[in-house]
Scaffold this active site. Structure first.
Site, PDB file in Angstrom:
ATOM      1  N   GLU A  14       0.857  -1.174   0.000  1.00  0.00           N
ATOM      2  CA  GLU A  14       0.000   0.000   0.000  1.00  0.00           C
ATOM      3  C   GLU A  14       0.900   1.232   0.000  1.00  0.00           C
ATOM      4  OE1 GLU A  14      -2.943   2.665  -0.091  1.00  0.00           O
ATOM      5  OE2 GLU A  14      -3.236   0.494  -0.295  1.00  0.00           O
ATOM      6  N   CYS A  61      -5.775   4.798   4.916  1.00  0.00           N
ATOM      7  CA  CYS A  61      -5.511   3.601   4.129  1.00  0.00           C
ATOM      8  C   CYS A  61      -6.815   2.844   3.917  1.00  0.00           C
ATOM      9  CB  CYS A  61      -4.494   2.715   4.855  1.00  0.00           C
ATOM     10  SG  CYS A  61      -4.136   1.158   4.055  1.00  0.00           S
ATOM     11  N   CYS A  64      -5.640  -1.211   6.072  1.00  0.00           N
ATOM     12  CA  CYS A  64      -5.679  -1.254   7.540  1.00  0.00           C
ATOM     13  C   CYS A  64      -6.626  -0.156   8.027  1.00  0.00           C
ATOM     14  CB  CYS A  64      -4.277  -1.096   8.119  1.00  0.00           C
ATOM     15  SG  CYS A  64      -3.285   0.197   7.356  1.00  0.00           S
ATOM     16  N   HIS A  68      -6.654   2.776  12.602  1.00  0.00           N
ATOM     17  CA  HIS A  68      -6.486   4.195  12.917  1.00  0.00           C
ATOM     18  C   HIS A  68      -7.701   4.738  13.657  1.00  0.00           C
ATOM     19  CE1 HIS A  68      -2.665   5.004  11.004  1.00  0.00           C
ATOM     20  NE2 HIS A  68      -3.046   4.269   9.968  1.00  0.00           N
ATOM     21  N   ARG A 458       0.292  -4.560  11.225  1.00  0.00           N
ATOM     22  CA  ARG A 458       1.639  -4.182  10.809  1.00  0.00           C
ATOM     23  C   ARG A 458       2.544  -3.772  11.960  1.00  0.00           C
ATOM     24  NH1 ARG A 458      -1.800  -3.157   6.633  1.00  0.00           N
ATOM     25  NH2 ARG A 458      -1.016  -3.565   4.525  1.00  0.00           N
ATOM     26  N   SER A 481       4.673   1.325   9.792  1.00  0.00           N
ATOM     27  CA  SER A 481       5.603   1.386   8.668  1.00  0.00           C
ATOM     28  C   SER A 481       6.615   2.515   8.822  1.00  0.00           C
ATOM     29  CB  SER A 481       4.845   1.515   7.345  1.00  0.00           C
ATOM     30  OG  SER A 481       4.197   0.297   7.034  1.00  0.00           O
ATOM     31  N   CYS A 525       3.038  -0.272   4.526  1.00  0.00           N
ATOM     32  CA  CYS A 525       1.853   0.543   4.262  1.00  0.00           C
ATOM     33  C   CYS A 525       2.305   1.993   4.262  1.00  0.00           C
ATOM     34  CB  CYS A 525       0.770   0.310   5.306  1.00  0.00           C
ATOM     35  SG  CYS A 525      -0.757   1.221   4.942  1.00  0.00           S
ATOM     36  N   CYS A 528      -0.129   5.010   5.147  1.00  0.00           N
ATOM     37  CA  CYS A 528      -0.290   5.355   6.564  1.00  0.00           C
ATOM     38  C   CYS A 528       0.919   6.111   7.097  1.00  0.00           C
ATOM     39  CB  CYS A 528      -0.464   4.081   7.401  1.00  0.00           C
ATOM     40  SG  CYS A 528      -1.996   3.195   7.100  1.00  0.00           S
TER      41      CYS A 528
END
Length: 546
Positions: A14, A61, A64, A68, A458, A481, A525, A528
């Site tokens: 992503e 995103c 995921c 958040h 993640r 990430s 990702c 994010c």
């Protein structure tokens, strides 16, 4: 000086990620991880009502999604000193568990499996032998000779047409692939089966979340799905959970064990040194003590010496990032002031910041969670880890690797999935007793500071909010990430993925599947992790949502 190799963009992730490595004597000697997309969610949130933050941040995103939202409501819960009702905690846990089950299945089969599986090789397989292997790997296998022959014929049509469709642009034929044709055919069949399963698993979140992606059921103070706490809806959720766990137990876990058996050498490739887990799934209102997956930090791979986490010791560095200044700041006082000048791996080369804990880069994610839980004596995790190590025939040291990271993701899928049964049972019992409370009313404080921590598929995710005049004064996200794929820091210490790539063998620089394996094992990702900007004017765009 070795050969420079650039992979840009990294696909099957992503967002936008660029990986540059220096290869000498067939191995990676140096590495640079560059996030090449800027967004600016923190800037968009300033001046808004704190209760709006979760609806906006979850749209960082489309993969995921829920994570958040959960971190955001938790940080405002914290600022407003709210203790949510027990039912709200259970619903939040079940939604989060659903996210884990879906995300990990998608990651293994559709984002990373093709780094280990040579799809074209499957054309040479004997479907009868594949069926035999399937029965040995998983006695509950639901596929027979005809199923595997049908998949092989579909693949053949792809190849003969000159277009591999969903399997296009792979490094097929690379000597780095080690699975025999029959196992490649088995994996290709399960890839397709997982496409169908993940669509059904995604529906779990919609039972209590109203929809997926971007569920609508959260609220500061609890959840809003009062009309869904019925016997029929609870039974519907449980049925989907049972179906998903059947796939996890009878397809996913056996596949990971089977693939690992052919790639044991990857138990010494792609490792890092330090690990951080915020922990997740509170069993009651006392956090972090009640977290099912515990909070902790591990330094220098000392699993027996898990340390408690002091979030006040987290800082984000920007020396090698495209932001103003070079001062490391804690997230609670963080700034998002973009300043792009030029791409230079010796200077600034990423839109990601470089988070550090006690001044050290920390790997976050499934492996970190499993190691922390193992070190703290979590029985379910210890049983799963020891069982897999015995099945594959590899020592505990191999966990510190790309192979270990991939295995840890599968193991925690099983552990979290099993734990969900208890949360479902608790919720059913509460409803039967007439306990339908899912929300705690509150008054928004004039001023306040709040932190929302959660551990997501993640890795460690944190949201920090400062409230001024009942509005958002400052808001910062430090996402998994960013921890894993951020650049070097003020001391020029490599980020985790940069460290993990050092020593990676590269059999053919034109087909660098080995590099992709390790990068994908972190499940990047970038959407994010980066904070929309015009590279010509350096202007941060502003949007008005109507």
């Amino acid at each position: 000086m070795g050969e420079r190799l650039v992979i840009d963009p990294i696909t099957r992730i992503e967002g936008h990620l660029r990986i540059e490595v220096e290869v000498a004597d067939g191995k990676v000697k140096n590495a640079w991880s560059s996030a090449t997309l800027f967004r600016g969610l923190e800037i968009m949130l300033q001046g808004r009502d704190p209760r709006d933050a979760w609806l906006i941040t979850q749209r960082a995103c489309g993969v995921c999604t829920y994570v958040h939202a959960l971190a955001s409501v938790r940080c405002v819960d914290d600022a407003a000193k709210i203790t949510i009702p027990d039912n709200a905690r259970l619903v939040r846990n079940l939604l989060h568990g659903s996210q884990f089950l879906h995300d990990h299945l998608v990651h293994f089969y559709h984002l990373s499996a093709l780094d280990w599986v040579d799809i074209v090789s499957a054309l040479q397989a004997d479907p009868q032998q594949t069926a035999k292997i399937a029965g040995e790997v998983s006695p509950a296998s639901r596929s027979g000779v005809n199923d595997f022959r049908d998949v092989q014929n579909r693949l053949k049509k792809f190849v003969e047409s000159g277009q591999l469709g969903i399997f296009a642009n792979g490094y097929w034929g690379s000597p780095a692939y080690k699975l025999p044709p029959e196992v490649n055919l088995l994996a290709a069949s399960h890839y397709l089966e997982a496409l169908r399963q993940q669509a059904r698993t995604a529906r779990m979140m919609a039972v209590f979340g109203a929809k997926n992606p971007h569920p609508q059921t959260l609220a500061v103070g609890g959840v809003t799905c009062a009309t869904d706490l019925t016997a029929d809806r609870l039974a519907e959720f449980k049925y989907m959970w049972q179906e998903t766990m059947d796939f996890v137990n009878n397809v996913y876990l056996p596949d990971v064990a089977a693939v690992a058996g052919f790639y044991k050498d990857w138990g010494s490739i792609g490792g890092t040194t330090n690990f951080l887990a915020y922990g997740e799934f509170p069993e009651n209102e006392k956090e972090p003590d009640s977290l099912f997956l515990p909070r902790g930090a591990i330094f220098k791979r000392n699993v027996a010496g898990v340390e408690p986490v002091d979030i006040g010791l987290i800082e984000e560095h920007v020396k090698h990032s495209w932001y103003e200044g070079d001062q490391a700041l804690p997230p609670a006082k963080g700034e998002t002031k973009p300043k792009y000048d030029a791409f230079d791996v010796d200077k600034r080369y990423s839109w990601m910041k470089a988070p550090r804990y006690k001044g050290e880069p920390m790997e976050v994610g499934p492996l970190a969670r499993v190691l922390v839980a193992y070190g703290k004596g979590n029985e379910a995790v210890k049983k799963s880890v020891d069982g897999l190590l015995k099945t594959v025939g590899i020592p505990q040291e191999t966990l510190f690797s790309t192979l270990g990271r991939t295995a840890a993701r599968a193991l925690e899928t099983k552990v979290i999935g099993d734990a969900m049964e208890g949360w479902i049972t608790q919720l059913v019992e509460n409803v039967k007793k007439g306990d339908n409370k899912i929300y705690q009313s509150f008054d928004m404080p004039e001023t306040g500071m709040g932190t929302g921590l959660n551990d997501v598929p993640r890795g460690a995710l944190g949201h920090w909010i400062e409230i001024k005049d009942k509005k958002i004064g400052n808001y910062q996200l430090v996402v998994p990430s960013t921890w894993n794929l951020g650049p070097r820091d003020a001391a020029d210490k490599l980020g985790p993925v940069e460290e993990a790539l050092i020593g990676t063998p590269v059999s053919n620089p034109k087909m660098p599947v080995e590099i992709i394996r390790t990068v994908h094992s972190f499940d990047p990702c970038i959407a994010c992790g980066v904070h929309v900007i015009d590279p010509q004017s350096n202007e941060v765009y502003q949007f008005r949502v109507v």
